[in-house]
Design a protein around this motif. Structure first.
Motif, short mmCIF file in Angstrom:
data_model
loop_
_atom_site.label_atom_id
_atom_site.label_comp_id
_atom_site.label_asym_id
_atom_site.label_seq_id
_atom_site.Cartn_x
_atom_site.Cartn_y
_atom_site.Cartn_z
N GLN A 31 3.99 -1.11 -11.02
CA GLN A 31 2.53 -1.65 -11.34
C GLN A 31 0.84 -1.37 -10.56
O GLN A 31 0.91 -2.07 -9.54
CB GLN A 31 2.50 -2.71 -12.44
CG GLN A 31 1.02 -3.17 -13.34
CD GLN A 31 1.13 -4.65 -13.77
OE1 GLN A 31 1.15 -5.21 -14.18
NE2 GLN A 31 0.40 -4.13 -15.28
N PRO A 32 0.42 -0.05 -10.72
CA PRO A 32 -1.00 -0.16 -9.47
C PRO A 32 -1.47 -1.04 -9.98
O PRO A 32 -1.88 -1.92 -10.29
CB PRO A 32 -1.37 1.26 -10.16
CG PRO A 32 -0.91 1.28 -11.42
CD PRO A 32 0.17 0.38 -11.49
N ALA A 33 -1.94 -1.45 -8.69
CA ALA A 33 -3.09 -2.11 -8.34
C ALA A 33 -4.68 -1.95 -8.14
O ALA A 33 -4.15 -0.28 -9.11
CB ALA A 33 -2.79 -3.13 -6.74
N SER A 34 -5.36 -2.49 -8.41
CA SER A 34 -7.08 -1.94 -7.77
C SER A 34 -7.27 -0.86 -6.75
O SER A 34 -8.32 0.51 -6.92
CB SER A 34 -7.93 -2.91 -8.04
OG SER A 34 -8.34 -3.91 -6.36
N SER A 35 -6.72 -1.00 -5.75
CA SER A 35 -6.09 0.15 -4.88
C SER A 35 -5.83 1.56 -5.32
O SER A 35 -6.21 2.61 -4.90
CB SER A 35 -5.22 -0.31 -3.10
OG SER A 35 -4.48 -0.36 -3.71
N GLY A 36 -4.42 1.12 -6.79
CA GLY A 36 -4.22 2.44 -7.27
C GLY A 36 -2.36 2.50 -6.31
O GLY A 36 -2.08 3.40 -6.93
N LYS A 37 -2.33 1.50 -5.84
CA LYS A 37 -1.49 1.64 -5.30
C LYS A 37 -0.58 0.55 -5.54
O LYS A 37 -1.13 -0.31 -5.65
CB LYS A 37 -1.36 1.89 -3.24
CG LYS A 37 -1.81 2.47 -2.50
CD LYS A 37 -1.92 2.35 -1.21
CE LYS A 37 -2.09 3.28 -0.32
NZ LYS A 37 -2.18 3.33 0.89
N SER A 38 0.96 0.98 -6.08
CA SER A 38 1.89 -0.33 -6.21
C SER A 38 1.89 -1.05 -5.40
O SER A 38 1.87 -1.02 -4.19
CB SER A 38 2.95 0.35 -7.71
OG SER A 38 4.20 1.03 -6.21
#
Length: 71
Positions: A31-38
């Motif tokens: 699931q991606p975080a606010s940074s766009g990285k999982s």
């Protein structure tokens, strides 16, 4: 022994992360975080950095330089 304390602290951090992350499902890890990285992406980056650092430490220990020059 400051080095021993540092190593113990790094081992404890690794164990804590391991105990937190291993029970996660693939869906949670991807699931991606606010940074766009999982979480999976971040762990892969950490592992890549860990491998590079260990290679540099090995070279420095062998007196073959590494980042910033040799001994």
């Amino acid at each position: 022994m400051a080095n021993s304390d540092l190593i113990d602290s790094l081992i404890a951090t690794y164990r804590n992360l391991n105990l937190t992350i291993r029970p996660m499902t693939d869906a949670q890890a991807e699931q991606p975080a606010s940074s766009g990285k999982s979480l999976r992406d971040l762990i892969q980056e950490l592992r890549d950095n860990e491998m590079l650092a260990s290679q540099q430490l090995k070279l420095m220990t062998l007196g073959e330089g590494g980042v910033g020059g040799g001994m």
